[in-house]
Write an enzyme that holds these catalytic residues in place. Sequence first.
Site, PDB file in Angstrom:
ATOM      1  N   TYR A 290     -23.213 -13.364  65.761  1.00 19.31           N
ATOM      2  CA  TYR A 290     -24.629 -13.556  65.448  1.00 19.31           C
ATOM      3  C   TYR A 290     -25.086 -12.440  64.511  1.00 19.31           C
ATOM      4  CZ  TYR A 290     -29.471 -14.902  66.180  1.00 19.31           C
ATOM      5  OH  TYR A 290     -30.762 -15.343  65.995  1.00 19.31           O
ATOM      6  N   TYR A 335     -30.430 -19.261  58.177  1.00 18.54           N
ATOM      7  CA  TYR A 335     -30.741 -18.727  59.499  1.00 18.54           C
ATOM      8  C   TYR A 335     -31.319 -19.844  60.347  1.00 18.54           C
ATOM      9  CZ  TYR A 335     -32.517 -15.871  63.283  1.00 18.54           C
ATOM     10  OH  TYR A 335     -32.764 -15.339  64.516  1.00 18.54           O
TER      11      TYR A 335
END
Length: 383
Positions: A290, A335
């Site tokens: 992440y 994103y």
Amino acid sequence: MTRPTRISHHRQAAVVGIHSLPFSKNIGMTERHAGGLAVLGALADAGLTVAEVDGMFRFVWENTTEMEMARILGVPNLRAFGEVDYGGGAGAPTVAHAALAIENGLADVVVVWRARNRSSGGRPWVSQLHAVGQDQFERPYHIVRPVDGMALHTRFWIEKYGWTPEVMGRVAVTQREHARRNPGALMQKPMTMDDYLSSRLIADPLRLFDCCLETDAAMAMVLTSAERAADLDVTPAYVTGFGMGCGPQMTAMTFYYGPELGVTPARYVAPELWRNTGLTPRDIDVVQFYDAFTPQIPLGFEEYGFCGEGEAPAYMAAGAHPPYNTSGGGLSEAYVHGFNLLVEGVRQVRGTSTTQAPNVRHSLVTSGNVVPTGAIVFSKEPW
């Protein structure tokens, strides 16, 4: 590898369908519309129909609900449904909940999706500028945006481990190179280390290129049992296992209050993951960490045990690590609260990534390590 014993071979979950709408700054449709299209695309990829769906799991921070999506798509009945909180921490746990439903016979075809107009719809934290709960200890001191909290953590890691700007810059440049091989990635412009170092500060010491993109996107994946997957004309990505954790005294984004400063929830997820999968870091061929911010990558390599504490800069500089964030990730592809990392993790197992790692057997995907979080391993072969 030691095979987990919680389920039979036939009930092991597998990802059999993935789909993504084109990433954009303004997708030009509602999240409901985009999410529905993403789900239909993932079902088509799997060779399954809406009538076969009987489970749906979503992020809490998802504006469309299981009930709504089932209704507008025409799903006859949901035998299993649910949601997982904590924004970027929800990705792997949401897929894990879907896998658990399949493993335990609660559902046979489960959809997980993320539809988010993050770019055109504004920043969610703007509406949270009120001093209650943990905010009362942070907002008055100008810790308002996610980047502000991460900047303080990064300064601590710089002081403790001697990180130079190039440590984060290497992450940004590497992921931009991956994105430029990915036609679907938003960021196609080349980036050099000089470009990174000359970019403006956003929250000292974090620069512009340390921060993820703001994106409109809709993505989905479909899971079913290994037994059912064998009858489909797809390359399954089997769910070998997963882990979740948060650690003590957890607060979102600003985990300053635990017994050891600088430790993220990933420290508590990692042992769960390796125990539940029977794997070790040496077994992992490619990883999607992440990456809302560049420092999360070196910390990920350390906390998941690929190298020792404080060793990530040298480990990464030597090229000793598995390929990471191969689609460009949140920094250069898009994103989507890490959902694109999950989809890329499946692509790596399928052998269809634009930056394909060689001979992938096990693909690791992690979720946001600044909130309660999780990680998952997709594999080429079933147990």
